[in-house]
Design a protein around this motif. Structure first.
Motif, PDB file in Angstrom:
ATOM      1  N   ASN A  66      63.430 -52.721-167.813  1.00 30.12           N
ATOM      2  CA  ASN A  66      63.651 -53.496-166.590  1.00 30.12           C
ATOM      3  C   ASN A  66      63.008 -52.867-165.355  1.00 30.12           C
ATOM      4  OD1 ASN A  66      65.227 -55.306-168.076  1.00 30.12           O
ATOM      5  ND2 ASN A  66      67.044 -54.024-167.807  1.00 30.12           N
ATOM      6  N   TYR A  67      61.730 -52.566-165.449  1.00 29.70           N
ATOM      7  CA  TYR A  67      61.018 -52.042-164.283  1.00 29.70           C
ATOM      8  C   TYR A  67      59.543 -52.407-164.390  1.00 29.70           C
ATOM      9  CZ  TYR A  67      58.857 -48.352-167.080  1.00 29.70           C
ATOM     10  OH  TYR A  67      58.114 -47.672-168.011  1.00 29.70           O
ATOM     11  N   LYS A  68      58.856 -52.306-163.270  1.00 25.75           N
ATOM     12  CA  LYS A  68      57.412 -52.514-163.250  1.00 25.75           C
ATOM     13  C   LYS A  68      56.828 -51.722-162.091  1.00 25.75           C
ATOM     14  CE  LYS A  68      55.589 -56.264-161.717  1.00 25.75           C
ATOM     15  NZ  LYS A  68      55.190 -57.683-161.517  1.00 25.75           N
ATOM     16  N   PHE A  69      55.550 -51.363-162.219  1.00 19.62           N
ATOM     17  CA  PHE A  69      54.857 -50.672-161.139  1.00 19.62           C
ATOM     18  C   PHE A  69      54.287 -51.702-160.170  1.00 19.62           C
ATOM     19  CE2 PHE A  69      53.768 -47.135-164.355  1.00 19.62           C
ATOM     20  CZ  PHE A  69      55.022 -46.569-164.171  1.00 19.62           C
ATOM     21  N   GLY A  70      54.338 -51.368-158.891  1.00 22.65           N
ATOM     22  CA  GLY A  70      53.724 -52.227-157.887  1.00 22.65           C
ATOM     23  C   GLY A  70      52.243 -51.901-157.745  1.00 22.65           C
ATOM     24  N   ASN A  71      51.623 -52.427-156.708  1.00 21.13           N
ATOM     25  CA  ASN A  71      50.209 -52.147-156.466  1.00 21.13           C
ATOM     26  C   ASN A  71      50.000 -50.660-156.204  1.00 21.13           C
ATOM     27  OD1 ASN A  71      49.468 -54.854-156.678  1.00 21.13           O
ATOM     28  ND2 ASN A  71      49.852 -55.239-154.506  1.00 21.13           N
ATOM     29  N   ILE A  72      48.984 -50.103-156.823  1.00 20.17           N
ATOM     30  CA  ILE A  72      48.656 -48.691-156.618  1.00 20.17           C
ATOM     31  C   ILE A  72      47.854 -48.577-155.326  1.00 20.17           C
ATOM     32  CG2 ILE A  72      47.494 -46.680-157.589  1.00 20.17           C
ATOM     33  CD1 ILE A  72      47.835 -48.010-160.343  1.00 20.17           C
ATOM     34  N   LEU A  73      48.353 -47.781-154.399  1.00 19.52           N
ATOM     35  CA  LEU A  73      47.748 -47.671-153.072  1.00 19.52           C
ATOM     36  C   LEU A  73      47.102 -46.303-152.903  1.00 19.52           C
ATOM     37  CD1 LEU A  73      50.771 -49.179-151.115  1.00 19.52           C
ATOM     38  CD2 LEU A  73      48.766 -50.390-151.980  1.00 19.52           C
ATOM     39  N   TYR A  83      47.509 -41.071-154.201  1.00 17.52           N
ATOM     40  CA  TYR A  83      47.886 -42.373-154.752  1.00 17.52           C
ATOM     41  C   TYR A  83      49.392 -42.557-154.569  1.00 17.52           C
ATOM     42  CZ  TYR A  83      43.369 -42.726-157.156  1.00 17.52           C
ATOM     43  OH  TYR A  83      42.031 -42.818-157.448  1.00 17.52           O
ATOM     44  N   PHE A  84      49.784 -43.730-154.093  1.00 20.13           N
ATOM     45  CA  PHE A  84      51.198 -44.080-153.992  1.00 20.13           C
ATOM     46  C   PHE A  84      51.481 -45.175-155.010  1.00 20.13           C
ATOM     47  CE2 PHE A  84      50.445 -42.022-149.986  1.00 20.13           C
ATOM     48  CZ  PHE A  84      51.641 -41.378-149.692  1.00 20.13           C
ATOM     49  N   ILE A  85      52.511 -44.951-155.844  1.00 16.90           N
ATOM     50  CA  ILE A  85      52.838 -45.888-156.918  1.00 16.90           C
ATOM     51  C   ILE A  85      54.305 -46.297-156.790  1.00 16.90           C
ATOM     52  CG2 ILE A  85      52.865 -46.268-159.409  1.00 16.90           C
ATOM     53  CD1 ILE A  85      50.859 -43.954-159.664  1.00 16.90           C
ATOM     54  N   PRO A  86      54.585 -47.492-156.286  1.00 20.29           N
ATOM     55  CA  PRO A  86      55.974 -47.947-156.166  1.00 20.29           C
ATOM     56  C   PRO A  86      56.521 -48.427-157.509  1.00 20.29           C
ATOM     57  CG  PRO A  86      54.488 -49.621-155.317  1.00 20.29           C
ATOM     58  CD  PRO A  86      53.627 -48.443-155.681  1.00 20.29           C
ATOM     59  N   VAL A  87      57.805 -48.211-157.719  1.00 16.65           N
ATOM     60  CA  VAL A  87      58.481 -48.673-158.933  1.00 16.65           C
ATOM     61  C   VAL A  87      59.531 -49.700-158.525  1.00 16.65           C
ATOM     62  CG1 VAL A  87      59.925 -48.020-160.894  1.00 16.65           C
ATOM     63  CG2 VAL A  87      58.107 -46.483-160.116  1.00 16.65           C
ATOM     64  N   TYR A  88      59.515 -50.866-159.179  1.00 16.98           N
ATOM     65  CA  TYR A  88      60.447 -51.941-158.848  1.00 16.98           C
ATOM     66  C   TYR A  88      61.362 -52.253-160.032  1.00 16.98           C
ATOM     67  CZ  TYR A  88      57.339 -52.808-154.881  1.00 16.98           C
ATOM     68  OH  TYR A  88      56.593 -52.676-153.740  1.00 16.98           O
ATOM     69  N   ILE A  89      62.587 -52.664-159.707  1.00 17.72           N
ATOM     70  CA  ILE A  89      63.558 -53.056-160.725  1.00 17.72           C
ATOM     71  C   ILE A  89      63.432 -54.560-160.986  1.00 17.72           C
ATOM     72  CG2 ILE A  89      66.014 -53.335-161.238  1.00 17.72           C
ATOM     73  CD1 ILE A  89      65.093 -50.516-161.489  1.00 17.72           C
ATOM     74  N   THR A  90      63.372 -54.933-162.272  1.00 18.32           N
ATOM     75  CA  THR A  90      63.339 -56.342-162.683  1.00 18.32           C
ATOM     76  C   THR A  90      64.452 -56.543-163.709  1.00 18.32           C
ATOM     77  OG1 THR A  90      61.703 -55.794-164.390  1.00 18.32           O
ATOM     78  CG2 THR A  90      60.859 -56.561-162.286  1.00 18.32           C
ATOM     79  N   PRO A  91      65.667 -56.879-163.267  1.00 16.64           N
ATOM     80  CA  PRO A  91      66.827 -56.971-164.168  1.00 16.64           C
ATOM     81  C   PRO A  91      66.611 -57.848-165.390  1.00 16.64           C
ATOM     82  CG  PRO A  91      67.512 -57.154-161.885  1.00 16.64           C
ATOM     83  CD  PRO A  91      66.020 -57.223-161.886  1.00 16.64           C
ATOM     84  N   GLY A  92      65.799 -58.901-165.249  1.00 17.70           N
ATOM     85  CA  GLY A  92      65.578 -59.799-166.377  1.00 17.70           C
ATOM     86  C   GLY A  92      64.405 -59.407-167.239  1.00 17.70           C
ATOM     87  N   GLY A  93      63.830 -58.229-166.986  1.00 19.63           N
ATOM     88  CA  GLY A  93      62.667 -57.800-167.747  1.00 19.63           C
ATOM     89  C   GLY A  93      61.382 -58.122-167.014  1.00 19.63           C
ATOM     90  N   MET A  94      60.266 -57.774-167.628  1.00 15.55           N
ATOM     91  CA  MET A  94      58.956 -58.008-167.027  1.00 15.55           C
ATOM     92  C   MET A  94      58.758 -59.490-166.734  1.00 15.55           C
ATOM     93  SD  MET A  94      57.454 -55.118-166.640  1.00 15.55           S
ATOM     94  CE  MET A  94      55.730 -55.558-166.452  1.00 15.55           C
ATOM     95  N   GLY A  95      58.163 -59.779-165.603  1.00 11.82           N
ATOM     96  CA  GLY A  95      57.894 -61.161-165.239  1.00 11.82           C
ATOM     97  C   GLY A  95      59.024 -61.810-164.468  1.00 11.82           C
ATOM     98  N   GLN A  96      60.142 -61.101-164.317  1.00  9.73           N
ATOM     99  CA  GLN A  96      61.277 -61.653-163.591  1.00  9.73           C
ATOM    100  C   GLN A  96      61.236 -61.225-162.124  1.00  9.73           C
ATOM    101  OE1 GLN A  96      63.377 -63.854-165.157  1.00  9.73           O
ATOM    102  NE2 GLN A  96      61.812 -63.598-166.745  1.00  9.73           N
ATOM    103  N   VAL A  97      62.182 -61.740-161.352  1.00  9.45           N
ATOM    104  CA  VAL A  97      62.221 -61.470-159.916  1.00  9.45           C
ATOM    105  C   VAL A  97      62.549 -60.003-159.651  1.00  9.45           C
ATOM    106  CG1 VAL A  97      63.380 -62.016-157.748  1.00  9.45           C
ATOM    107  CG2 VAL A  97      62.913 -63.830-159.412  1.00  9.45           C
ATOM    108  N   ILE A  98      61.788 -59.398-158.738  1.00 15.18           N
ATOM    109  CA  ILE A  98      62.029 -58.009-158.346  1.00 15.18           C
ATOM    110  C   ILE A  98      63.214 -57.963-157.386  1.00 15.18           C
ATOM    111  CG2 ILE A  98      61.071 -56.056-157.073  1.00 15.18           C
ATOM    112  CD1 ILE A  98      58.303 -56.941-158.063  1.00 15.18           C
TER     113      ILE A  98
END
Length: 236
Positions: A66-73, A83-98
């Motif tokens: 339940n996570y995904k990486f954001g845009n690599i800056l 490089y800055f790499i944000p990590v986002y939580i996606t409770p419903g899995g990949m492709g779901q709302v952050i």
């Protein structure tokens, strides 16, 4: 852009895409190959270093899938690339709302060192032990420029625009960071000494293109032509 066939996935350069009046222009900035410049890692290597870091692995394991990486800056801070790499939580899995960003990672493009934090500033501090110098706000920069004239005995008159027979640019500078102030102050001092004190009269100021402030002094020559000698200072 990474070097083709590079096992280390080193950084070869980056594309700069313009907007506004230069919309559609694309330029490639290439990384120098002299010295140790080729040791700069590309985004693929940055993500790999981030994912294999023990602290990062431990946190990502807790999130399961339940996570995904954001845009690599990629940013340059103090003449060094990170490089800055944000990590986002996606409770419903990949492709779901952050829903939130629990942490962000930073990777040194030279040493591959990794650190994390609740935001980019804390991550940078954890990695380097330094907090980037806070830059003066836009209003403060404009006030600094204005007061540089006031402190020298001149109170500028703000106008929308003044039309003269000739408009002569005699100096320019940029005031974006606190480190720019020395040059700006010197430019103002030179302008006052070489033009304001010579021609006397009043000093006028006006904003141009929403990012530049101009200061000028008028002069009428012996033939009746009106000229405006002015300096431009980019503040945004």
């Amino acid at each position: 852009v990474e070097f083709l066939g590079s096992e280390g996935k080193n950084l070869a350069g980056m594309y700069i895409v313009h907007g506004g009046s230069r919309l559609g222009e694309i330029h490639l900035l290439t990384a120098p190959t002299a010295g140790n410049a080729t040791s700069l890692i590309g985004p693929t290597a940055a993500v790999s270093s981030f994912q294999t870091n023990s602290e990062v692995r431990e946190k990502l394991t807790l999130f399961g899938a339940n996570y995904k990486f954001g845009n690599i800056l990629l940013y340059m801070i103090g003449q060094r690339l990170y490089y800055f790499i944000p990590v986002y939580i996606t409770p419903g899995g990949m492709g779901q709302v952050i829903t939130k960003m629990p942490f962000i990672g930073i990777v040194d493009a030279v040493t591959r060192e990794v650190a994390i934090g609740s935001d980019s500033l804390s991550a940078f501090y954890t990695l380097t032990g330094n907090i980037p110098a806070e830059q003066p706000a836009e209003e403060e920069r404009l006030r600094d420029i204005y007061m540089a004239f006031v402190d020298r005995g001149y109170i500028p008159i703000n106008v929308t625009r003044i039309k003269f027979d000739f408009e002569i640019l005699v100096g320019n500078a940029s005031y974006i960071r606190s480190g720019d102030w020395a040059k700006v102050n010197s430019t103002i001092a030179s302008f006052i000494s070489n033009y304001v004190e010579v021609y006397g009269g009043k000093v006028y100021s006006w904003i141009e293109e929403g990012n530049t402030v101009n200061y000028g002094v008028p002069h009428v020559d012996s033939e009746g032509f009106k000229s405006m000698y002015y300096i431009s200072i980019r503040y945004r």
